[in-house]
Write a protein that holds these residues in place. Structure first.
Motif, PDB file in Angstrom:
ATOM      1  N   ALA A  24       0.834  -1.204   0.000  1.00 30.38           N
ATOM      2  CA  ALA A  24       0.000   0.000   0.000  1.00 30.38           C
ATOM      3  C   ALA A  24       0.872   1.258   0.000  1.00 30.38           C
ATOM      4  O   ALA A  24       0.579   2.225  -0.712  1.00 30.38           O
ATOM      5  N   ALA A  25       1.946   1.251   0.794  1.00 29.34           N
ATOM      6  CA  ALA A  25       2.839   2.412   0.863  1.00 29.34           C
ATOM      7  C   ALA A  25       3.476   2.689  -0.493  1.00 29.34           C
ATOM      8  O   ALA A  25       3.579   3.853  -0.929  1.00 29.34           O
ATOM      9  N   ASN A  26       3.909   1.633  -1.197  1.00 24.30           N
ATOM     10  CA  ASN A  26       4.504   1.807  -2.521  1.00 24.30           C
ATOM     11  C   ASN A  26       3.505   2.405  -3.506  1.00 24.30           C
ATOM     12  O   ASN A  26       3.838   3.318  -4.268  1.00 24.30           O
ATOM     13  N   VAL A  27       2.284   1.877  -3.490  1.00 20.67           N
ATOM     14  CA  VAL A  27       1.256   2.356  -4.424  1.00 20.67           C
ATOM     15  C   VAL A  27       0.847   3.786  -4.096  1.00 20.67           C
ATOM     16  O   VAL A  27       0.715   4.633  -4.996  1.00 20.67           O
ATOM     17  N   ILE A  28       0.642   4.085  -2.820  1.00 23.00           N
ATOM     18  CA  ILE A  28       0.239   5.438  -2.413  1.00 23.00           C
ATOM     19  C   ILE A  28       1.295   6.462  -2.795  1.00 23.00           C
ATOM     20  O   ILE A  28       0.978   7.529  -3.338  1.00 23.00           O
ATOM     21  N   MET A  29       2.562   6.152  -2.539  1.00 21.35           N
ATOM     22  CA  MET A  29       3.637   7.087  -2.885  1.00 21.35           C
ATOM     23  C   MET A  29       3.765   7.250  -4.392  1.00 21.35           C
ATOM     24  O   MET A  29       4.088   8.339  -4.877  1.00 21.35           O
ATOM     25  N   PHE A  30       3.473   6.202  -5.141  1.00 18.18           N
ATOM     26  CA  PHE A  30       3.501   6.320  -6.602  1.00 18.18           C
ATOM     27  C   PHE A  30       2.416   7.298  -7.077  1.00 18.18           C
ATOM     28  O   PHE A  30       2.661   8.139  -7.949  1.00 18.18           O
ATOM     29  N   ILE A  31       1.239   7.186  -6.486  1.00 18.97           N
ATOM     30  CA  ILE A  31       0.146   8.101  -6.837  1.00 18.97           C
ATOM     31  C   ILE A  31       0.512   9.536  -6.469  1.00 18.97           C
ATOM     32  O   ILE A  31       0.254  10.475  -7.226  1.00 18.97           O
ATOM     33  N   VAL A  32       1.127   9.715  -5.301  1.00 19.94           N
ATOM     34  CA  VAL A  32       1.581  11.045  -4.882  1.00 19.94           C
ATOM     35  C   VAL A  32       2.557  11.627  -5.900  1.00 19.94           C
ATOM     36  O   VAL A  32       2.468  12.802  -6.283  1.00 19.94           O
ATOM     37  N   ASN A  36       2.264  15.017  -8.555  1.00 17.52           N
ATOM     38  CA  ASN A  36       3.171  16.103  -8.169  1.00 17.52           C
ATOM     39  C   ASN A  36       4.345  16.241  -9.130  1.00 17.52           C
ATOM     40  O   ASN A  36       5.471  16.502  -8.719  1.00 17.52           O
ATOM     41  N   GLY A  37       4.067  16.027 -10.400  1.00 13.96           N
ATOM     42  CA  GLY A  37       5.101  16.231 -11.411  1.00 13.96           C
ATOM     43  C   GLY A  37       5.473  14.997 -12.192  1.00 13.96           C
ATOM     44  O   GLY A  37       6.152  15.082 -13.215  1.00 13.96           O
ATOM     45  N   GLY A  38       5.062  13.812 -11.731  1.00 14.33           N
ATOM     46  CA  GLY A  38       5.334  12.581 -12.467  1.00 14.33           C
ATOM     47  C   GLY A  38       6.364  11.702 -11.785  1.00 14.33           C
ATOM     48  O   GLY A  38       7.344  12.195 -11.225  1.00 14.33           O
ATOM     49  N   SER A  39       6.137  10.386 -11.849  1.00 11.09           N
ATOM     50  CA  SER A  39       7.020   9.446 -11.156  1.00 11.09           C
ATOM     51  C   SER A  39       8.384   9.311 -11.818  1.00 11.09           C
ATOM     52  O   SER A  39       9.308   8.740 -11.224  1.00 11.09           O
ATOM     53  N   GLU A  40       8.534   9.809 -13.041  1.00 12.43           N
ATOM     54  CA  GLU A  40       9.821   9.730 -13.727  1.00 12.43           C
ATOM     55  C   GLU A  40      10.515  11.085 -13.797  1.00 12.43           C
ATOM     56  O   GLU A  40      11.556  11.213 -14.443  1.00 12.43           O
ATOM     57  N   ASN A  41       9.940  12.058 -13.128  1.00  7.35           N
ATOM     58  CA  ASN A  41      10.530  13.400 -13.089  1.00  7.35           C
ATOM     59  C   ASN A  41      11.597  13.432 -11.999  1.00  7.35           C
ATOM     60  O   ASN A  41      11.295  13.264 -10.821  1.00  7.35           O
ATOM     61  N   PHE A  69      10.489   3.590  -0.922  1.00  5.67           N
ATOM     62  CA  PHE A  69       9.051   3.589  -1.192  1.00  5.67           C
ATOM     63  C   PHE A  69       8.690   4.404  -2.437  1.00  5.67           C
ATOM     64  O   PHE A  69       7.513   4.643  -2.710  1.00  5.67           O
ATOM     65  N   LEU A  70       9.695   4.820  -3.186  1.00  2.21           N
ATOM     66  CA  LEU A  70       9.487   5.579  -4.420  1.00  2.21           C
ATOM     67  C   LEU A  70       9.869   4.721  -5.623  1.00  2.21           C
ATOM     68  O   LEU A  70      10.807   3.928  -5.542  1.00  2.21           O
ATOM     69  N   GLY A  73       8.402   5.246 -12.713  1.00  4.44           N
ATOM     70  CA  GLY A  73       7.642   4.614 -13.784  1.00  4.44           C
ATOM     71  C   GLY A  73       6.824   3.432 -13.285  1.00  4.44           C
ATOM     72  O   GLY A  73       7.156   2.785 -12.290  1.00  4.44           O
ATOM     73  N   PHE A  74       5.738   3.132 -14.022  1.00  7.90           N
ATOM     74  CA  PHE A  74       4.815   2.079 -13.596  1.00  7.90           C
ATOM     75  C   PHE A  74       5.472   0.701 -13.625  1.00  7.90           C
ATOM     76  O   PHE A  74       5.223  -0.131 -12.741  1.00  7.90           O
ATOM     77  N   SER A  75       6.298   0.417 -14.627  1.00  8.72           N
ATOM     78  CA  SER A  75       6.921  -0.906 -14.720  1.00  8.72           C
ATOM     79  C   SER A  75       7.826  -1.164 -13.514  1.00  8.72           C
ATOM     80  O   SER A  75       7.879  -2.286 -12.996  1.00  8.72           O
ATOM     81  N   HIS A  76       8.535  -0.131 -13.051  1.00 12.92           N
ATOM     82  CA  HIS A  76       9.383  -0.249 -11.870  1.00 12.92           C
ATOM     83  C   HIS A  76       8.531  -0.619 -10.653  1.00 12.92           C
ATOM     84  O   HIS A  76       8.869  -1.529  -9.894  1.00 12.92           O
ATOM     85  N   LEU A  77       7.424   0.081 -10.478  1.00  8.28           N
ATOM     86  CA  LEU A  77       6.501  -0.206  -9.382  1.00  8.28           C
ATOM     87  C   LEU A  77       5.923  -1.613  -9.508  1.00  8.28           C
ATOM     88  O   LEU A  77       5.888  -2.371  -8.534  1.00  8.28           O
ATOM     89  N   PHE A  78       5.491  -1.971 -10.704  1.00  7.63           N
ATOM     90  CA  PHE A  78       4.813  -3.252 -10.926  1.00  7.63           C
ATOM     91  C   PHE A  78       5.715  -4.432 -10.574  1.00  7.63           C
ATOM     92  O   PHE A  78       5.309  -5.336  -9.830  1.00  7.63           O
TER      93      PHE A  78
END
Length: 206
Positions: A24-32, A36-41, A69-70, A73-78
């Motif tokens: 949940a922490a990983n997913v929530i931080m990804f959404i944040v 807030n500028g993009g997960s690859e920014n 927890f950051l 990109g989505f593939s990194h999270l997945f």
């Protein structure tokens, strides 16, 4: 085969609460990050806790925890969440929630600490995010079990463990922008932390 998951979502949450919280922490931080500028920014990642070798950021200890927890990109999270979802639960049941949580966080911290030391000696700017160091800490614990506690892991699971590690090493060496230092740092940390924990605390048979 300990790595097959048969639980429904209610059973998963009940039996693996720490793994659920980490997911949940990983997913929530990804959404944040996305909002807030993009997960690859890189600027967004650094703002929210990425490791960086730029002073004074490279002296901020909180980044050694926050960065795990950051994800960029989505593939990194997945892929990290998939590994956590499937492979971590047996270790949580074996160690108990707080020892498992300690091993996960400590492995990620040590992997990041080694990464920070390596980055500080680079001549160019570098930053890093991801749960890979902590996840490799879980792999390190299973490697210890596969070698020294063979009665706790069936042969099929042992073969899966060795295969995962083999592919992980090849992937880490062969793919650009992979934090090899965190992977191996987390793996070694998890191996020795698990060995220390089972000696310091009497294990419960589950």
């Amino acid at each position: 085969m300990i790595f097959l998951r048969y639980e429904n979502w209610k059973g998963y949450i009940k039996y693996y609460p720490i793994t659920t919280i980490l997911l949940a922490a990983n997913v929530i931080m990804f959404i944040v990050l996305v909002f807030n500028g993009g997960s690859e920014n890189p600027y967004t990642l650094i703002k929210f806790g990425a490791l960086a070798n730029i002073p004074p950021l490279n002296e901020e200890v909180w980044r050694l925890f926050a960065s795990m927890f950051l994800h960029s990109g989505f593939s990194h999270l997945f892929f990290n969440c998939f590994a956590l979802l499937v492979f971590a639960p047996p270790l949580e049941r074996l160690l108990g929630w707080w020892k498992y949580a300690f091993l996960y966080v400590a492995s990620g911290f040590i992997g990041n600490l080694i990464t920070q030391g390596y980055y500080n000696n680079l001549s160019s700017a570098a930053f890093s995010v991801g749960a890979s160091g902590a996840i490799y800490g879980v792999y390190g614990a299973f490697l210890y079990i596969a070698i020294f506690q063979r009665n706790k892991m069936d042969e099929a699971s042992r073969k899966v463990m060795y295969t995962i590690l083999g592919f992980g090493i090849i992937f880490s060496l062969g793919v650009a922008n992979i934090n090899l230092v965190a992977h191996f740092g987390g793996l070694i940390a998890g191996f020795f932390i698990y060995g220390l924990l089972i000696r310091l605390f009497k294990q419960k048979h589950r």
